[in-house]
Design a protein around this motif. Structure first.
Motif, short mmCIF file in Angstrom:
data_model
loop_
_atom_site.label_atom_id
_atom_site.label_comp_id
_atom_site.label_asym_id
_atom_site.label_seq_id
_atom_site.Cartn_x
_atom_site.Cartn_y
_atom_site.Cartn_z
N ALA A 15 0.82 -1.21 0.00
CA ALA A 15 0.00 0.00 0.00
C ALA A 15 0.86 1.26 0.00
O ALA A 15 0.47 2.29 -0.57
CB ALA A 15 -0.94 0.00 1.21
N ARG A 16 2.03 1.19 0.64
CA ARG A 16 2.92 2.34 0.66
C ARG A 16 3.47 2.66 -0.73
O ARG A 16 3.73 3.80 -1.06
CB ARG A 16 4.09 2.09 1.60
CG ARG A 16 3.71 1.92 3.06
CD ARG A 16 4.93 1.54 3.88
NE ARG A 16 5.93 2.61 3.85
CZ ARG A 16 7.24 2.40 3.84
NH1 ARG A 16 7.72 1.17 3.82
NH2 ARG A 16 8.07 3.41 3.83
N THR A 22 -2.06 9.18 -11.04
CA THR A 22 -3.45 8.95 -10.64
C THR A 22 -3.93 7.53 -10.97
O THR A 22 -5.06 7.17 -10.65
CB THR A 22 -4.39 9.95 -11.33
OG1 THR A 22 -4.22 9.84 -12.75
CG2 THR A 22 -4.08 11.37 -10.88
N ALA A 47 1.83 1.80 -3.61
CA ALA A 47 0.73 1.88 -4.57
C ALA A 47 0.52 3.32 -5.06
O ALA A 47 0.72 4.28 -4.32
CB ALA A 47 -0.55 1.35 -3.94
N GLN A 79 -2.15 8.01 -4.43
CA GLN A 79 -2.42 8.39 -3.05
C GLN A 79 -2.48 9.91 -2.83
O GLN A 79 -3.15 10.37 -1.92
CB GLN A 79 -1.37 7.77 -2.13
CG GLN A 79 -1.36 6.25 -2.21
CD GLN A 79 -0.57 5.61 -1.08
OE1 GLN A 79 -0.71 5.99 0.07
NE2 GLN A 79 0.24 4.63 -1.41
N ASP A 80 -1.73 10.66 -3.64
CA ASP A 80 -1.82 12.12 -3.57
C ASP A 80 -1.22 12.70 -4.84
O ASP A 80 -0.88 11.98 -5.77
CB ASP A 80 -1.14 12.67 -2.30
CG ASP A 80 0.36 12.40 -2.26
OD1 ASP A 80 0.94 12.07 -3.31
OD2 ASP A 80 0.94 12.52 -1.18
N SER A 89 -5.14 -2.00 -7.17
CA SER A 89 -5.40 -2.53 -5.84
C SER A 89 -4.18 -3.24 -5.25
O SER A 89 -4.02 -3.32 -4.03
CB SER A 89 -6.58 -3.51 -5.88
OG SER A 89 -6.28 -4.59 -6.74
N ARG A 149 7.21 7.19 -3.48
CA ARG A 149 6.80 5.80 -3.64
C ARG A 149 8.00 4.86 -3.73
O ARG A 149 7.86 3.65 -3.54
CB ARG A 149 5.95 5.64 -4.91
CG ARG A 149 4.60 6.36 -4.84
CD ARG A 149 3.88 6.28 -6.17
NE ARG A 149 3.65 4.89 -6.56
CZ ARG A 149 3.55 4.48 -7.82
NH1 ARG A 149 3.68 5.35 -8.82
NH2 ARG A 149 3.33 3.22 -8.10
N ASP A 178 4.03 9.82 -12.64
CA ASP A 178 4.43 10.46 -11.39
C ASP A 178 5.25 11.72 -11.68
O ASP A 178 6.23 11.65 -12.43
CB ASP A 178 5.31 9.51 -10.57
CG ASP A 178 4.57 8.28 -10.10
OD1 ASP A 178 4.14 8.28 -8.94
OD2 ASP A 178 4.45 7.33 -10.89
N LYS A 225 -4.86 3.96 -10.55
CA LYS A 225 -5.24 3.21 -9.36
C LYS A 225 -5.07 1.72 -9.59
O LYS A 225 -5.54 1.16 -10.58
CB LYS A 225 -6.72 3.49 -9.00
CG LYS A 225 -6.98 4.90 -8.48
CD LYS A 225 -6.61 5.01 -7.02
CE LYS A 225 -7.11 6.33 -6.43
NZ LYS A 225 -6.77 6.44 -5.00
N GLU A 251 5.10 4.37 6.85
CA GLU A 251 4.54 5.62 6.33
C GLU A 251 4.62 5.72 4.81
O GLU A 251 5.55 5.21 4.20
CB GLU A 251 5.27 6.82 6.95
CG GLU A 251 5.09 7.00 8.43
CD GLU A 251 5.86 8.18 8.97
OE1 GLU A 251 5.65 8.54 10.14
OE2 GLU A 251 6.69 8.77 8.23
N TYR A 252 3.66 6.43 4.24
CA TYR A 252 3.78 6.90 2.86
C TYR A 252 4.50 8.24 2.91
O TYR A 252 4.20 9.07 3.76
CB TYR A 252 2.40 7.06 2.21
CG TYR A 252 2.48 7.61 0.80
CD1 TYR A 252 2.83 6.77 -0.25
CD2 TYR A 252 2.24 8.95 0.53
CE1 TYR A 252 2.92 7.26 -1.55
CE2 TYR A 252 2.33 9.44 -0.76
CZ TYR A 252 2.68 8.61 -1.80
OH TYR A 252 2.78 9.09 -3.07
#
Length: 365
Positions: free
Chosen positions: A45-46, A57, A48, A51-52, A61, A342, A336, A59, A185-186
């Motif tokens: 998840a970190r 953008t 992925a 997230q901001d 899973s 990331r 990005d 996405k 953390e991200y």
């Protein structure tokens, strides 16, 4: 393509950015190691996207599916294989890149090397998307290392254009608590105040249709004395070789790094002493925890430099490979503005795999 790495712990990464799935096969893992899936998902998840504003953008899973190698969440000793489905592709965004290669990207070199048969969609096998299975493998390695008292953590040390960046790791006194916090953390930073200035620099680049690079600093705490070998199979060699497999990495340095070129031996040598617990330590750590390719028991510290993302929406000069003439290119799609936030968990993953391989290679598992 060379997509395999490792001596005793061997990984092989497969798939492409827009293939049905990507994945990793891990060989050499000791049997009987419990692997907690929630801990793997937390690391993935970190990494992925979406997230901001500092990330693409797109996405995904990033839900791994373990095909073999685990029974009741415990390693069997057989190869551990996992796949991750790709679910959010826009392949049409890349149709022009076989003819108009992106400056700074592998489009041109891949076209020549593979004769036009390479998968250009999303960068194919050259894509940062392939860091997802690397993080999976690293999350597995991290859990095995933790049971042996070894902790890995990284932070975003620098982003281009920021006057005051994050503070570096203390060379000799790195706490496990700090590494545990960073590795959860991200956009990990030691000093939270640095994060906002870094975000501002990334946003400024994004709004100007550009990108920025930066530096990730990583520490491995708890490595025993004696892991690694001299000359071609040293600890630096093994770590650097897997870290350079991360897309966009252009430099790796250990300890004091390139600054040693400006020092004298009396300044660069790390004075040794016997600590209260009887272990041999050094008062400084210019060596970064490695001497002669062998770990010396001090914190193992290295830094990886990441180039700016090559896919930018600003018009750039390129060539038309079909007509062999000069041309212009505007890259479309989702990319990005800075890969560094990331990339921190990816560097941790690479370091974890390398540390586990060093231990296994040195018969310390």
């Amino acid at each position: 393509m060379s997509s395999s790495w490792g001596n005793s712990i061997r990984i092989s990464i497969f798939g492409g950015s827009h293939t049905q799935a990507i994945g990793v096969n891990i060989e050499g893992l000791p049997a009987g190691e419990r692997i907690e899936l929630p801990e793997i998902l937390a690391q993935m998840a970190r990494r992925a996207p979406g997230q901001d504003k500092t990330a693409t953008t797109r996405k995904e899973s990033d839900q791994p599916q373990v095909l073999c190698g685990l029974l009741d969440d415990v390693t069997t000793g057989a190869p551990l294989c996992a796949i991750i489905e790709n679910t959010n592709q826009r392949s049409k965004d890349y149709s022009q890149l076989k003819v108009l290669p992106r400056p700074g990207h592998a489009d041109y070199t891949a076209e020549v090397k593979y004769g036009g048969h390479q998968d250009v969609r999303g960068g194919g096998h050259f894509s940062g998307r392939l860091t997802a299975p690397l993080v999976f493998a690293g999350a597995v390695a991290r859990q095995i290392l933790a049971r042996r008292g070894i902790t890995v953590g990284a932070h975003v040390l620098k982003i281009a254009g920021v006057k005051i960046n994050d503070q570096p790791f203390h060379p000799t006194e790195v706490s496990r608590e700090l590494l545990d916090r960073l590795s959860s953390e991200y956009f990990p930073v030691i000093n939270p105040e640095a994060r906002e200035s870094m975000r501002q620099s990334i946003e400024k680049a994004r709004l100007s249709q550009d990108s920025v690079g930066g530096i990730v600093e990583c520490a491995i705490l708890g490595m025993p004395v004696g892991a690694g070998d001299p000359i071609f199979d040293g600890a630096e060699n093994r770590i650097a070789s897997i870290v350079f497999g991360i897309p966009a990495v252009k430099g790796v340095e250990f300890g004091a790094g390139f600054s040693v070129a400006d020092s004298r031996g009396s300044e660069n040598n790390d004075p040794m002493y016997v600590s209260e617990d009887g272990s041999v330590r050094t008062r400084t750590n210019n060596a970064g925890g490695i001497l002669g390719g062998i770990t010396n028991g001090m914190p193992l510290i290295f830094r990886a430099a990441f180039k700016p993302t090559s896919s930018i929406s600003r018009e750039q000069d390129t060539v038309d490979l079909s007509t062999h003439t000069n041309a212009k290119l505007v890259v479309t799609g989702r990319h990005d503005p800075c890969v560094v936030p990331r990339a921190a968990p990816v560097v941790e993953a690479a370091a974890s795999i390398a540390a586990l391989d060093l231990l296994a290679q040195s018969r310390m598992l």
